[in-house]
Scaffold this active site. Structure first.
Site, PDB file in Angstrom:
ATOM      1  N   ASP A  18       0.833  -1.209   0.000  1.00  0.00           N
ATOM      2  CA  ASP A  18       0.000   0.000   0.000  1.00  0.00           C
ATOM      3  C   ASP A  18       0.868   1.260   0.000  1.00  0.00           C
ATOM      4  O   ASP A  18       1.970   1.266   0.552  1.00  0.00           O
ATOM      5  CB  ASP A  18      -0.918  -0.020   1.236  1.00  0.00           C
ATOM      6  CG  ASP A  18      -2.055   0.977   1.115  1.00  0.00           C
ATOM      7  OD1 ASP A  18      -2.395   1.376  -0.016  1.00  0.00           O
ATOM      8  OD2 ASP A  18      -2.605   1.365   2.163  1.00  0.00           O
ATOM      9  N   ASN A  29     -10.823  -2.697  -4.864  1.00  0.00           N
ATOM     10  CA  ASN A  29     -10.063  -1.817  -5.777  1.00  0.00           C
ATOM     11  C   ASN A  29     -10.706  -1.756  -7.164  1.00  0.00           C
ATOM     12  O   ASN A  29     -10.485  -0.810  -7.918  1.00  0.00           O
ATOM     13  CB  ASN A  29      -8.607  -2.290  -5.938  1.00  0.00           C
ATOM     14  CG  ASN A  29      -7.749  -2.120  -4.714  1.00  0.00           C
ATOM     15  OD1 ASN A  29      -6.801  -2.869  -4.508  1.00  0.00           O
ATOM     16  ND2 ASN A  29      -8.046  -1.127  -3.879  1.00  0.00           N
TER      17      ASN A  29
HETATM   18  C1  IPE Z   1      -5.181  -2.724   0.027  1.00  0.00           C
HETATM   19  O1  IPE Z   1      -4.921  -1.381  -0.162  1.00  0.00           O
HETATM   20  C2  IPE Z   1      -5.218  -3.436  -1.293  1.00  0.00           C
HETATM   21  C3  IPE Z   1      -3.917  -3.596  -1.965  1.00  0.00           C
HETATM   22  C4  IPE Z   1      -2.767  -3.204  -1.501  1.00  0.00           C
HETATM   23  C5  IPE Z   1      -3.967  -4.289  -3.241  1.00  0.00           C
HETATM   24  P1  IPE Z   1      -6.111  -0.313  -0.258  1.00  0.00           P
HETATM   25  O2  IPE Z   1      -5.474   1.015  -0.448  1.00  0.00           O
HETATM   26  O3  IPE Z   1      -7.089  -0.731  -1.277  1.00  0.00           O
HETATM   27  O4  IPE Z   1      -6.785  -0.436   1.169  1.00  0.00           O
HETATM   28  P2  IPE Z   1      -7.670   0.578   2.011  1.00  0.00           P
HETATM   29  O5  IPE Z   1      -8.725   1.114   1.076  1.00  0.00           O
HETATM   30  O6  IPE Z   1      -6.762   1.662   2.477  1.00  0.00           O
HETATM   31  O7  IPE Z   1      -8.212  -0.217   3.143  1.00  0.00           O
HETATM   32  C1  IPE Z   2      -1.719   0.157  -3.310  1.00  0.00           C
HETATM   33  O1  IPE Z   2      -1.485   1.522  -3.380  1.00  0.00           O
HETATM   34  C2  IPE Z   2      -1.881  -0.460  -4.666  1.00  0.00           C
HETATM   35  C3  IPE Z   2      -3.258  -0.809  -4.992  1.00  0.00           C
HETATM   36  C4  IPE Z   2      -4.248  -0.823  -4.143  1.00  0.00           C
HETATM   37  C5  IPE Z   2      -3.549  -1.165  -6.368  1.00  0.00           C
HETATM   38  P1  IPE Z   2      -2.677   2.555  -3.376  1.00  0.00           P
HETATM   39  O2  IPE Z   2      -3.079   2.811  -4.787  1.00  0.00           O
HETATM   40  O3  IPE Z   2      -3.767   2.142  -2.473  1.00  0.00           O
HETATM   41  O4  IPE Z   2      -1.932   3.825  -2.767  1.00  0.00           O
HETATM   42  P2  IPE Z   2      -2.499   4.861  -1.731  1.00  0.00           P
HETATM   43  O5  IPE Z   2      -2.983   4.088  -0.543  1.00  0.00           O
HETATM   44  O6  IPE Z   2      -3.597   5.607  -2.422  1.00  0.00           O
HETATM   45  O7  IPE Z   2      -1.312   5.718  -1.401  1.00  0.00           O
HETATM   46 MG    MG Z   3      -4.104   2.412  -0.485  1.00  0.00          MG
END
Ligand code: IPE
Ligand code: IPE
Ligand code: MG
Length: 229
Positions: free
Chosen positions: A15, A63
């Site tokens: 993340d 996602n």
């Molecule tokens: C978790 O990250 C999913 C992945 C890393 C693929 P998210 O960014 O989607 O999670 P939340 O929304 O902060 O819980």
């Molecule tokens: C995790 O990074 C990757 C995916 C969930 C695909 P994020 O896209 O959630 O990054 P932040 O949390 O917005 O920084």
């Molecule tokens: Mg995230």
């Protein structure tokens, strides 16, 4: 590092890509690209350290509700990985697996992912497992429905056969980068006794030394599994 205390299976919640890009005044896709590069290095290093399974949370079921433009960028990265980078993994005697419902992805990406699994060497010393359109709740419901269709009454052992992670041991260690302290629907059943490690480091900055730090911390944890020592 105590080699006897290396986790057999690490789950990695990657993340922070979006925030990493935002800090650089760049689009989110720039962060995802940097995240993919970080993941490739982490997988190599995990293998060197003697980890046997690394499950990378790549795309959650939730996602999929993100803007199509961001999803298309991620699919482009999957295409790149599964045409180019995966070869290097194979030649080092490692293989890939995919968990999650990939049927909603573009057809060519589905084919690449399935071929990526099929072309993996047998008996690998290291498995890189991509969780794509993966959600633990969907996985558990799917497992129950498959068993109901078969008329099978489940027990603790047979249930595992209906999960996407069939044949893969439960994760010993789950790492989440990016500062949030939650599992976000990742391996909820399999993580019952996983050690959890959270770091504020945004995923593109999560490097080999950061992985070593997490493994080191893991090696100091006392795992009791409900028993007394
Ligand atoms: C978790 O990250 C999913 C992945 C890393 C693929 P998210 O960014 O989607 O999670 P939340 O929304 O902060 O819980
Ligand atoms: C995790 O990074 C990757 C995916 C969930 C695909 P994020 O896209 O959630 O990054 P932040 O949390 O917005 O920084
Ligand atoms: Mg995230």
């Amino acid at each position: 590092m105590d080699e006897n205390k290396i986790p057999l299976h690490i789950g990695l919640i990657m993340d922070g890509n979006g925030r990493w890009a935002k800090k650089r005044l760049m689009p989110r896709s720039y962060g995802h690209n940097a995240g993919m590069n970080a993941m490739i290095k982490i997988a190599e290093h995990a293998k060197v350290r003697g980890v046997k399974y690394l499950t990378v949370y790549t795309l959650s079921t939730e996602n999929l509700l993100r803007p199509q433009e961001e999803l298309d960028g991620l699919y482009g990265l999957f295409r790149k990985y599964f045409t180019k980078n995966v070869q290097k993994l194979y030649s080092s005697g490692a293989g890939v697996k995919v968990i999650g419902d990939i049927s909603v992805l573009p057809q060519d990406v589905q084919t690449l992912l399935l071929d990526g699994e099929k072309n993996s060497p047998k008996d690998c010393a290291f498995w890189l497992i991509f969780a794509i359109n993966y959600g633990a709740r969907a996985e558990l419901l799917r497992a129950c429905n498959l068993a109901i269709e078969k008329g099978e009454k489940l027990d603790g052992k047979s249930f595992g056969n209906y999960l996407y992670t069939q044949g893969v041991p439960d994760p010993d260690l789950i790492i989440r980068t990016g500062g949030e302290k939650r599992l976000s629907n990742f391996l909820l059943y399999q993580s019952a006794y996983s050690e959890l490690y959270f770091t504020d480091t945004l995923f593109p900055d999560f490097d080999e030394s950061e992985l070593d730090k997490a493994i080191e911390e893991f090696s100091k944890r006392e795992r009791r599994f409900g028993k007394i020592n």
